[in-house]
Design a protein around this motif. Structure first.
Motif, PDB file in Angstrom:
ATOM      1  N   GLY A   1       0.646  -1.294  -0.114  1.00 52.94           N
ATOM      2  CA  GLY A   1      -0.052   0.105  -0.064  1.00 52.94           C
ATOM      3  C   GLY A   1       0.859   1.280  -0.022  1.00 52.94           C
ATOM      4  O   GLY A   1       0.478   2.217  -0.735  1.00 52.94           O
TER       5      GLY A   1
ATOM      6  N   GLN B   1       0.400   5.222  -0.879  1.00 49.29           N
ATOM      7  CA  GLN B   1      -0.536   5.762   0.104  1.00 49.29           C
ATOM      8  C   GLN B   1       0.236   6.021   1.286  1.00 49.29           C
ATOM      9  O   GLN B   1       1.055   5.690   1.557  1.00 49.29           O
ATOM     10  CB  GLN B   1      -1.569   4.646   0.287  1.00 49.29           C
ATOM     11  CG  GLN B   1      -2.505   4.174  -1.042  1.00 49.29           C
ATOM     12  CD  GLN B   1      -3.185   5.198  -1.674  1.00 49.29           C
ATOM     13  OE1 GLN B   1      -4.326   5.656  -0.891  1.00 49.29           O
ATOM     14  NE2 GLN B   1      -2.587   5.569  -2.929  1.00 49.29           N
TER      15      GLN B   1
ATOM     16  N   SER C   1      -3.414   3.712   3.985  1.00 50.55           N
ATOM     17  CA  SER C   1      -3.345   2.267   3.770  1.00 50.55           C
ATOM     18  C   SER C   1      -3.835   1.581   4.940  1.00 50.55           C
ATOM     19  O   SER C   1      -4.498   0.604   4.529  1.00 50.55           O
ATOM     20  CB  SER C   1      -1.800   2.163   3.598  1.00 50.55           C
ATOM     21  OG  SER C   1      -1.314   0.719   3.595  1.00 50.55           O
TER      22      SER C   1
ATOM     23  N   TRP D   1      -5.709   3.586  -3.532  1.00 45.31           N
ATOM     24  CA  TRP D   1      -6.403   3.234  -2.292  1.00 45.31           C
ATOM     25  C   TRP D   1      -7.119   1.821  -2.537  1.00 45.31           C
ATOM     26  O   TRP D   1      -6.910   0.956  -1.835  1.00 45.31           O
ATOM     27  CB  TRP D   1      -7.171   4.144  -1.720  1.00 45.31           C
ATOM     28  CG  TRP D   1      -7.873   3.860  -0.521  1.00 45.31           C
ATOM     29  CD1 TRP D   1      -7.551   4.090   0.876  1.00 45.31           C
ATOM     30  CD2 TRP D   1      -9.492   3.551  -0.393  1.00 45.31           C
ATOM     31  NE1 TRP D   1      -8.445   3.705   1.802  1.00 45.31           N
ATOM     32  CE2 TRP D   1      -9.583   3.178   0.748  1.00 45.31           C
ATOM     33  CE3 TRP D   1     -10.493   3.087  -1.325  1.00 45.31           C
ATOM     34  CZ2 TRP D   1     -10.723   2.622   1.705  1.00 45.31           C
ATOM     35  CZ3 TRP D   1     -11.547   2.614  -0.835  1.00 45.31           C
ATOM     36  CH2 TRP D   1     -11.831   2.522   0.659  1.00 45.31           C
TER      37      TRP D   1
ATOM     38  N   THR E   1      -4.982  -0.952  -2.996  1.00 47.19           N
ATOM     39  CA  THR E   1      -4.757  -1.683  -1.621  1.00 47.19           C
ATOM     40  C   THR E   1      -5.925  -2.519  -0.992  1.00 47.19           C
ATOM     41  O   THR E   1      -5.745  -3.553  -0.569  1.00 47.19           O
ATOM     42  CB  THR E   1      -4.409  -0.738  -0.705  1.00 47.19           C
ATOM     43  OG1 THR E   1      -3.319   0.137  -1.184  1.00 47.19           O
ATOM     44  CG2 THR E   1      -3.859  -1.035   0.561  1.00 47.19           C
TER      45      THR E   1
ATOM     46  N   THR F   1       2.700  -2.258   6.788  1.00 43.98           N
ATOM     47  CA  THR F   1       2.666  -0.829   6.423  1.00 43.98           C
ATOM     48  C   THR F   1       3.510  -0.187   7.283  1.00 43.98           C
ATOM     49  O   THR F   1       4.346   0.978   6.805  1.00 43.98           O
ATOM     50  CB  THR F   1       1.131  -0.603   6.653  1.00 43.98           C
ATOM     51  OG1 THR F   1       0.448  -1.022   5.879  1.00 43.98           O
ATOM     52  CG2 THR F   1       0.914   1.165   6.286  1.00 43.98           C
TER      53      THR F   1
END
Length: 479
Positions: A56, A62, A67, A208, A211, A262
């Motif tokens: 992501g 992002q 994310s 987005w 993801t 992330t």
């Protein structure tokens, strides 16, 4: 034809699983519904969801919060389909790919079985690459290729022993890996995050949604084999209990791993290797993370090998209908899959991330219409009642060799997605007008579901009377 009456007292389960794709009789059913929570929580604390979660911010650029939201939305949505498949297991007592014969026909089901087998091999190869890198990080003297081999062999042993060991290891993994990854993240945060941690990247609708799609696919990818791990539960367990235990176990476990990815993707921006980034960002705690990941990838990857083996055995049994494959057959097929996966893994190791992105995006296109057809048929058309014996007949019994309703619906489900697909391999003509967003999976679900349901109902494809009382045919020979 009906078989002999089954004993009512459950037998003690064998340490080494004897069944493969055959029906699990009631007297051999065992386990508790809550075991499904640890099964799917433990198996999702692994390097591959960590790598996927990092995409992501690494691939789709992002921001952290964008994310995080996308990951949670994708997990909660994808988990619904995954858990609905899990709830089928106790009711039918057969692997998911065998049950697909009721929708697609004995020969028609081979289409999705081949797709599922390819998916499992792809994920197995991807995971053993991570096992090789984790072992190399722990012991630099061990080449990555040697680590790949050792990781593959560990998963093969688990697969050969089978169902009980897989469940037992995931009970351990739930606590050990869950605590370990939380502790690792705490160390990363305590050592200090980059100044631009919360401001790097941004929000784009296309990124987005991509993801969200990756997050949802992680759950959907379990759909073709999730009921394989609930089929030994007693038939009397409540469908809702099976659903929720699977849903929350899988969603919480994978969300934790995705969010960790992330964090590491932003905390260690200088590397595309998320596992190595976690090792570096965790400082002295890094080797502990690598040890845990090595255990988790071997444990998690046993499921991919197990699914690949059952799928390939299903293909073989389709053409050799009197074959009753048992433990020896599972071992032999495992060896074949192991050898093929090692060749693939060595080729993937040099360009892992981009290869993996392409794999999962292609899988999304072919998995979505299958899951729609399977769930609609089970819950709304046949209402969970099938003639189990017919699933093992050479001509498919009342389900036939081919079911044109399911096969055409499946083809339509793939075709309607193509204009909306956005991958490096192919980009549909409607992607640019939508700002680059990949809406293919939503379109596939929205079209396949009503097409199959209305067509199947109009053809009168409903549950056969007393279907559940039809005992599966026992093949004459064994392996």
């Amino acid at each position: 034809m009906p078989g002999p009456a089954e004993p009512t007292t459950p037998a003690a389960p064998a340490a080494v699983e004897q069944h493969t794709i055959d029906h699990v009789p009631d007297h051999e059913r065992h386990g508790r519904v809550r075991d499904l929570f640890t099964m799917w929580f433990g198996t999702n604390i692994a390097p591959l969801p960590l790598v996927t979660g990092a995409m992501g911010v690494q691939v789709f650029h992002q921001s952290f919060w964008s994310s995080v939201l996308a990951i949670i939305v994708g997990q909660l949505v994808g988990g619904v389909f995954m858990a609905l498949h899990s709830a089928q297991g106790p009711q039918l007592g057969v692997p998911q790919m065998i049950q697909s014969r009721a929708q697609f026909g004995a020969i028609g089901a081979l289409l999705i079985v081949v797709v599922a087998a390819a998916m499992y091999v792809g994920f197995f190869a991807s995971n053993i690459v991570l096992a090789g890198k984790s072992l190399h990080g722990l012991a630099p003297a061990v080449p990555v290729d040697a680590g790949i081999l050792l990781g593959a062999l560990g998963s093969a042993v688990i697969c050969w022993i089978g169902y009980r060991l897989i469940h037992t290891l995931n009970k351990v993994a739930t606590w050990v890996l869950g605590i370990g990854i939380v502790a690792g993240l705490a160390v990363v945060v305590a050592r200090g995050l980059p100044d631009d941690f919360f401001t790097r990247g941004g929000f784009t609708f296309a990124g987005w949604l991509a993801t969200v799609s990756l997050s949802a696919l992680w759950q959907l990818a379990f759909a073709p084999y999730v009921s394989d791990y609930s089929r030994y539960l007693p038939r009397t367990v409540r469908t809702a209990s099976t659903f929720w235990a699977t849903y929350w176990g899988s969603c919480l476990g994978s969300t934790l791993a995705f969010l960790a990815g992330t964090v590491i993707g932003l905390a260690a921006p200088g590397t595309d290797d998320t596992v190595a980034g976690f090792d570096s960002a965790a400082g002295s705690f890094g080797p502990v993370i690598l040890v845990l990941f090595l255990f988790s990838v071997v444990n998690h990857n046993a499921l991919n090998l197990y699914g690949a083996v059952l799928s390939l055995i299903t293909i073989g049994q389709t053409f050799r209908t009197h074959w009753q494959p048992r433990q020896a057959a599972r071992g032999a097929v495992s060896a074949v899959v192991l050898a093929a996966s090692l060749l693939i893994a060595v080729g993937l190791a040099g360009d892992f991330v981009s290869q993996f992105v392409n794999l999962v995006l292609v899988l999304l296109v072919v998995l979505v219409p299958w899951t729609a057809i399977n769930l609609i048929d089970f819950y709304l058309v046949h209402r969970g009642s099938y003639a189990l014996g017919d699933l093992f007949l050479p001509d498919g019994g009342r389900y036939g060799r081919f079911n044109p309703v399911a096969l055409v619906s499946y083809a339509i489900g793939i075709a309607v997605q193509l204009p909306f697909v956005a991958t490096s391999l192919y980009t549909g003509p409607l992607v640019a007008p939508l700002g680059g967003a990949d809406l293919s999976w939503l379109v596939g679900l929205a079209v396949t579901t009503p097409v199959y349901y209305l067509w199947a109902r109009n053809r009168g494809e409903t549950a056969p009377a007393s279907a559940q009382r039809n005992a599966p045919r026992e093949p004459a020979t064994s392996a």
